[in-house]
Structures are given as structure tokens and as C-alpha cells.
Design an enzyme around this catalytic site. Sequence first.
Site, PDB file in Angstrom:
ATOM      1  CG  ASP A 116      11.980  23.068  69.774  1.00 44.27           C
ATOM      2  OD1 ASP A 116      13.163  23.058  69.397  1.00 44.27           O
ATOM      3  OD2 ASP A 116      11.050  23.563  69.094  1.00 44.27           O
ATOM      4  CG  HIS A 149      19.922  25.402  70.155  1.00 46.24           C
ATOM      5  ND1 HIS A 149      20.394  26.442  69.391  1.00 46.24           N
ATOM      6  CD2 HIS A 149      19.155  24.650  69.325  1.00 46.24           C
ATOM      7  CE1 HIS A 149      19.926  26.334  68.151  1.00 46.24           C
ATOM      8  NE2 HIS A 149      19.182  25.256  68.076  1.00 46.24           N
ATOM      9  CG  HIS A 158      17.422  20.104  68.960  1.00 45.90           C
ATOM     10  ND1 HIS A 158      16.225  20.729  68.681  1.00 45.90           N
ATOM     11  CD2 HIS A 158      18.366  20.792  68.260  1.00 45.90           C
ATOM     12  CE1 HIS A 158      16.432  21.746  67.857  1.00 45.90           C
ATOM     13  NE2 HIS A 158      17.729  21.813  67.582  1.00 45.90           N
TER      14      HIS A 158
HETATM   15  P1  AMP Z   1      18.056  24.856  65.122  1.00 46.68           P
HETATM   16  O1  AMP Z   1      18.686  26.236  65.261  1.00 46.68           O
HETATM   17  O2  AMP Z   1      17.903  24.437  63.695  1.00 46.68           O
HETATM   18  O3  AMP Z   1      18.760  23.822  65.951  1.00 46.68           O
HETATM   19  O4  AMP Z   1      16.578  24.946  65.665  1.00 46.68           O
HETATM   20  C1  AMP Z   1      16.182  25.912  66.627  1.00 46.68           C
HETATM   21  C2  AMP Z   1      15.066  25.340  67.456  1.00 46.68           C
HETATM   22  O5  AMP Z   1      14.650  26.362  68.354  1.00 46.68           O
HETATM   23  C3  AMP Z   1      13.824  24.899  66.654  1.00 46.68           C
HETATM   24  O6  AMP Z   1      13.540  23.543  66.976  1.00 46.68           O
HETATM   25  C4  AMP Z   1      12.733  25.866  67.138  1.00 46.68           C
HETATM   26  O7  AMP Z   1      11.460  25.245  67.216  1.00 46.68           O
HETATM   27  C5  AMP Z   1      13.249  26.282  68.495  1.00 46.68           C
HETATM   28  N1  AMP Z   1      12.780  27.592  68.942  1.00 46.68           N
HETATM   29  C6  AMP Z   1      12.836  28.758  68.254  1.00 46.68           C
HETATM   30  N2  AMP Z   1      12.328  29.757  68.977  1.00 46.68           N
HETATM   31  C7  AMP Z   1      11.933  29.217  70.160  1.00 46.68           C
HETATM   32  C8  AMP Z   1      11.326  29.730  71.337  1.00 46.68           C
HETATM   33  N3  AMP Z   1      11.022  31.029  71.455  1.00 46.68           N
HETATM   34  N4  AMP Z   1      11.061  28.902  72.364  1.00 46.68           N
HETATM   35  C9  AMP Z   1      11.373  27.573  72.252  1.00 46.68           C
HETATM   36  N5  AMP Z   1      11.952  27.015  71.166  1.00 46.68           N
HETATM   37  C10 AMP Z   1      12.227  27.835  70.131  1.00 46.68           C
END
Ligand code: AMP
Length: 134
Positions: free
Chosen positions: A29, A93, A95
Site C-alpha cells: 500500500d 482489494h 488490506h
Molecule cells: P480503500 O479503497 O479505502 O480500501 O483504500 C484503498 C487503498 O489503496 C488505500 O490504502 C491507498 O493508500 C491504496 N492505494 C491507492 N493507490 C495506490 C497505489 N497506486 N499503489 C498502492 N496503493 C494504493
Amino acid sequence: MASIFSKIIAGIIPAYKIAEDADFLAFLDINPLAKGHTLVIPKMEVDKAFDLPKDVLAKWLVFAQPIAHAIEPEFPCNRCGISVVGLEVPHAHMHLIPLQDIGSMNFSRPKLTLSSEEFLEVQTKLLGALERSK
Ligand code: AMP
């Protein structure tokens, strides 16, 4: 639906990749809650996790298992936590986050800002642990 994660899958934008097969990809992330915070995604473009086909849903956890087992010893923690949110990126996705306590899963607290060297260090640790587990 194509999202930024589809661009990562296609290699159009970079990511610190941790594991990949034909159906799934794991990468760090970019705004982690803790060092080791890893995202695991199906390559299939589906927004909501529970809209995935049953077989993909089941294989997703199995793909994540060795990654969680690699995170735990490399980033001292109580355990590796798992969370599915998806409010920011419309591509399913999970975490994987090393947990100290319940606050470790608080997505509203400030994220870490890691340098590229720190990301590479995290990536190297996880790739090493995964390699040793084979
Ligand atoms: P959520 O959709 O709320 O579960 O969170 C999306 C996650 O994707 C967040 O923790 C962001 O930091 C992460 N994120 C967004 N863009 C990228 C990227 N280009 N590479 C890695 N992580 C990302």
C-alpha cells in the site's frame, strides 16, 4: 470497471510487488498504516469483494495466506490483520496489516510516509520471507 489497480496489473504504473499469479497480485500500500501493509487484489475487475465469483473469492484468501505468514515475523506484531474496505479504489482489494492493537486497523488515522528506500526494504523483507517459506 478499470481503476488505478488495473493500471498496476497492466504494468502501466509501478508498484512494490510482493506476489503474483495468473489471477491475483499483492503489492505494498502506497500510504500504509504500518510497515508491511500489503494489498491483495484479484486481477478480475470487480468493485465489491462480495460480487466476485465464488471460486475467485475462495482462492483470494488462499493466495493471501503465505503473505500474511510472511508479514507476521518480519514486522513484529500481535498478528496480521485483514480488512476489506474499498471506499477509495473501486477494485476489490484486501488490506493485510501487521496489528499491534485494535487501533492498528483505524483507517482514519494518519498514514505513514515512506521513502522509496523504505518501501524497497519492506519489499525485500517480504520477498525473502516468501522465498524461504517455499
Ligand atoms: P480503500 O479503497 O479505502 O480500501 O483504500 C484503498 C487503498 O489503496 C488505500 O490504502 C491507498 O493508500 C491504496 N492505494 C491507492 N493507490 C495506490 C497505489 N497506486 N499503489 C498502492 N496503493 C494504493
